[in-house]
Motif scaffolding. Structure first.
Motif, PDB file in Angstrom:
ATOM      1  N   LEU A   1       0.835  -1.195   0.000  1.00  8.08           N
ATOM      2  CA  LEU A   1       0.000   0.000   0.000  1.00  8.08           C
ATOM      3  C   LEU A   1       0.875   1.251   0.000  1.00  8.08           C
ATOM      4  O   LEU A   1       1.870   1.328   0.709  1.00  8.08           O
ATOM      5  CB  LEU A   1      -0.897   0.029   1.237  1.00  8.08           C
ATOM      6  N   SER A   2       0.495   2.217  -0.808  1.00  9.46           N
ATOM      7  CA  SER A   2       1.143   3.528  -0.782  1.00  9.46           C
ATOM      8  C   SER A   2       0.044   4.577  -0.833  1.00  9.46           C
ATOM      9  O   SER A   2      -1.103   4.280  -1.172  1.00  9.46           O
ATOM     10  CB  SER A   2       2.098   3.691  -1.970  1.00  9.46           C
ATOM     11  N   GLY A   3       0.373   5.797  -0.479  1.00 10.89           N
ATOM     12  CA  GLY A   3      -0.670   6.807  -0.503  1.00 10.89           C
ATOM     13  C   GLY A   3      -0.212   8.151   0.001  1.00 10.89           C
ATOM     14  O   GLY A   3       0.957   8.368   0.312  1.00 10.89           O
ATOM     15  N   ARG A   4      -1.176   9.061   0.077  1.00 10.69           N
ATOM     16  CA  ARG A   4      -0.907  10.384   0.604  1.00 10.69           C
ATOM     17  C   ARG A   4      -2.045  10.803   1.512  1.00 10.69           C
ATOM     18  O   ARG A   4      -3.181  10.350   1.359  1.00 10.69           O
ATOM     19  CB  ARG A   4      -0.700  11.410  -0.510  1.00 10.69           C
ATOM     20  N   VAL A   5      -1.724  11.656   2.458  1.00  6.78           N
ATOM     21  CA  VAL A   5      -2.694  12.149   3.424  1.00  6.78           C
ATOM     22  C   VAL A   5      -2.645  13.667   3.437  1.00  6.78           C
ATOM     23  O   VAL A   5      -1.566  14.260   3.326  1.00  6.78           O
ATOM     24  CB  VAL A   5      -2.393  11.599   4.832  1.00  6.78           C
ATOM     25  N   ALA A   6      -3.791  14.298   3.557  1.00  6.47           N
ATOM     26  CA  ALA A   6      -3.872  15.751   3.685  1.00  6.47           C
ATOM     27  C   ALA A   6      -4.893  16.082   4.760  1.00  6.47           C
ATOM     28  O   ALA A   6      -5.978  15.498   4.788  1.00  6.47           O
ATOM     29  CB  ALA A   6      -4.262  16.399   2.362  1.00  6.47           C
ATOM     30  N   ILE A   7      -4.530  16.994   5.659  1.00 10.94           N
ATOM     31  CA  ILE A   7      -5.439  17.435   6.705  1.00 10.94           C
ATOM     32  C   ILE A   7      -5.907  18.849   6.386  1.00 10.94           C
ATOM     33  O   ILE A   7      -5.083  19.726   6.083  1.00 10.94           O
ATOM     34  CB  ILE A   7      -4.751  17.386   8.082  1.00 10.94           C
ATOM     35  N   HIS A   8      -7.216  19.061   6.448  1.00  5.29           N
ATOM     36  CA  HIS A   8      -7.805  20.347   6.093  1.00  5.29           C
ATOM     37  C   HIS A   8      -8.750  20.833   7.185  1.00  5.29           C
ATOM     38  O   HIS A   8      -9.261  20.041   7.982  1.00  5.29           O
ATOM     39  CB  HIS A   8      -8.624  20.249   4.804  1.00  5.29           C
ATOM     40  N   ALA A   9      -9.006  22.128   7.169  1.00  9.58           N
ATOM     41  CA  ALA A   9     -10.109  22.703   7.943  1.00  9.58           C
ATOM     42  C   ALA A   9     -11.187  23.073   6.925  1.00  9.58           C
ATOM     43  O   ALA A   9     -10.939  23.836   5.995  1.00  9.58           O
ATOM     44  CB  ALA A   9      -9.648  23.935   8.705  1.00  9.58           C
ATOM     45  N   THR A  10     -12.369  22.481   7.055  1.00  9.91           N
ATOM     46  CA  THR A  10     -13.465  22.734   6.128  1.00  9.91           C
ATOM     47  C   THR A  10     -14.724  23.042   6.918  1.00  9.91           C
ATOM     48  O   THR A  10     -14.693  23.185   8.138  1.00  9.91           O
ATOM     49  CB  THR A  10     -13.704  21.521   5.215  1.00  9.91           C
ATOM     50  N   ARG A  11     -15.842  23.138   6.212  1.00 14.11           N
ATOM     51  CA  ARG A  11     -17.137  23.345   6.867  1.00 14.11           C
ATOM     52  C   ARG A  11     -18.047  22.162   6.585  1.00 14.11           C
ATOM     53  O   ARG A  11     -17.987  21.561   5.511  1.00 14.11           O
ATOM     54  CB  ARG A  11     -17.785  24.651   6.410  1.00 14.11           C
ATOM     55  N   LEU A  12     -18.883  21.840   7.531  1.00 13.95           N
ATOM     56  CA  LEU A  12     -19.752  20.667   7.431  1.00 13.95           C
ATOM     57  C   LEU A  12     -20.750  20.792   6.295  1.00 13.95           C
ATOM     58  O   LEU A  12     -21.468  21.791   6.188  1.00 13.95           O
ATOM     59  CB  LEU A  12     -20.515  20.453   8.741  1.00 13.95           C
ATOM     60  N   THR A  13     -20.811  19.768   5.462  1.00 13.95           N
ATOM     61  CA  THR A  13     -21.843  19.674   4.442  1.00 13.95           C
ATOM     62  C   THR A  13     -23.136  19.171   5.074  1.00 13.95           C
ATOM     63  O   THR A  13     -23.145  18.677   6.204  1.00 13.95           O
ATOM     64  CB  THR A  13     -21.421  18.693   3.338  1.00 13.95           C
ATOM     65  N   THR A  14     -24.224  19.289   4.349  1.00 13.78           N
ATOM     66  CA  THR A  14     -25.508  18.809   4.859  1.00 13.78           C
ATOM     67  C   THR A  14     -25.450  17.321   5.173  1.00 13.78           C
ATOM     68  O   THR A  14     -25.909  16.870   6.233  1.00 13.78           O
ATOM     69  CB  THR A  14     -26.623  19.078   3.825  1.00 13.78           C
ATOM     70  N   GLU A  15     -24.872  16.553   4.261  1.00 13.56           N
ATOM     71  CA  GLU A  15     -24.789  15.103   4.417  1.00 13.56           C
ATOM     72  C   GLU A  15     -24.043  14.719   5.694  1.00 13.56           C
ATOM     73  O   GLU A  15     -24.526  13.905   6.497  1.00 13.56           O
ATOM     74  CB  GLU A  15     -24.086  14.501   3.201  1.00 13.56           C
TER      75      GLU A  15
END
Length: 250
Positions: free
Chosen positions: A192-206
């Motif tokens: 397995l390989s991959g990338r990770v990103a951490i963000h600050a976002t706003r909650l969607t309705t879902e």
């Protein structure tokens, strides 16, 4: 931590002719390198042609090839060593496993009792941003899922993800109802390989409805994309409740 960039990919995924009016882009070179890895033309552990050789073959600048290979190296699909060259990944680089930590470990490391419930799943064509993140052609069929993870029976996070048929198509609905995809992938795949990103976002309705909180509140999100032998496996986003603090277990 690697942050996914927002450049667009060529929809065709092919290479422009060397003598054509349009030069090759790094995205099209990346797509061709991926195609050869996925087709087994370049096997795991094999040293691929040099940047100069690839640039001559594909009719583009060496810097264009370098950009394409750098992107693939960031995803763990190839390994690069100065004065040695570029090899197809045959084992994940140090720390790559950190991108594939099951949410169960995270919950239990916090002292909580883990719970998981699949909320929804459906087949759909890959949205543009998802196909870009997974190095897929726009519109390729994916399985989209949404699951609620709890700690001590309280919402811990909601995970919305996409599974590629080519790499993780054997993950059916029944499996998804029992555990999150990363658990299945780690049990069955070695590279397995991959990338990770951490963000600050706003909650969607879902996600707000799933977590039982107000839409639009600022939240922490963790995006993760996984591959194996150049094949896209999954792209997911974990959305945590407002005010949540998370520690990544190793």
């Amino acid at each position: 931590m690697l942050i996914a960039k927002e450049e667009s990919m060529l929809e065709s995924g092919g290479l422009a002719p060397a003598d054509g009016p349009r030069p090759n882009t790094w995205q099209s070179v990346r797509a061709e390198v991926l195609r050869r890895i996925r087709a087994g033309i370049w096997a795991a552990g094999e040293l691929i042609p040099t940047e100069l050789d690839l640039a001559r073959e594909m009719g583009c600048a060496r810097a264009t090839v370098n950009r394409a290979l750098t992107e693939l190296a960031r995803d763990g699909i190839v390994h690069r060593r100065r004065r040695v060259g570029t090899r197809v990944a045959d084992a994940p680089p140090s720390g790559a496993g950190d991108t594939a930590i099951p949410i169960r470990q995270e919950v239990e490391a916090s002292g909580g009792v883990y719970g998981y419930r699949l909320m929804a799943q459906k087949r759909l064509g890959a949205p543009q941003d998802i196909s870009r993140a997974m190095h897929l052609k726009p519109g390729e069929m994916l399985l989209r899922y949404r699951a609620l993870v709890t700690a001590n029976d309280r919402p811990y996070c909601v995970e919305v993800g996409y599974l590629a048929r080519q790499g993780a198509g054997w993950l059916d609905g029944e499996m998804l109802e029992r555990a999150e995809p990363v658990e299945w992938l780690r049990e069955r795949l070695d590279r397995l390989s991959g990338r990770v990103a951490i963000h600050a976002t706003r909650l969607t309705t879902e996600c707000a409805e799933t977590l039982g909180v107000e839409k639009g509140l600022p939240v922490l999100t963790l995006d993760r994309t996984l591959w194996c032998d150049g094949l896209a496996l999954s792209h997911s986003r974990r959305v945590y409740p407002p005010g949540h603090k998370v520690g990544l277990a190793k």
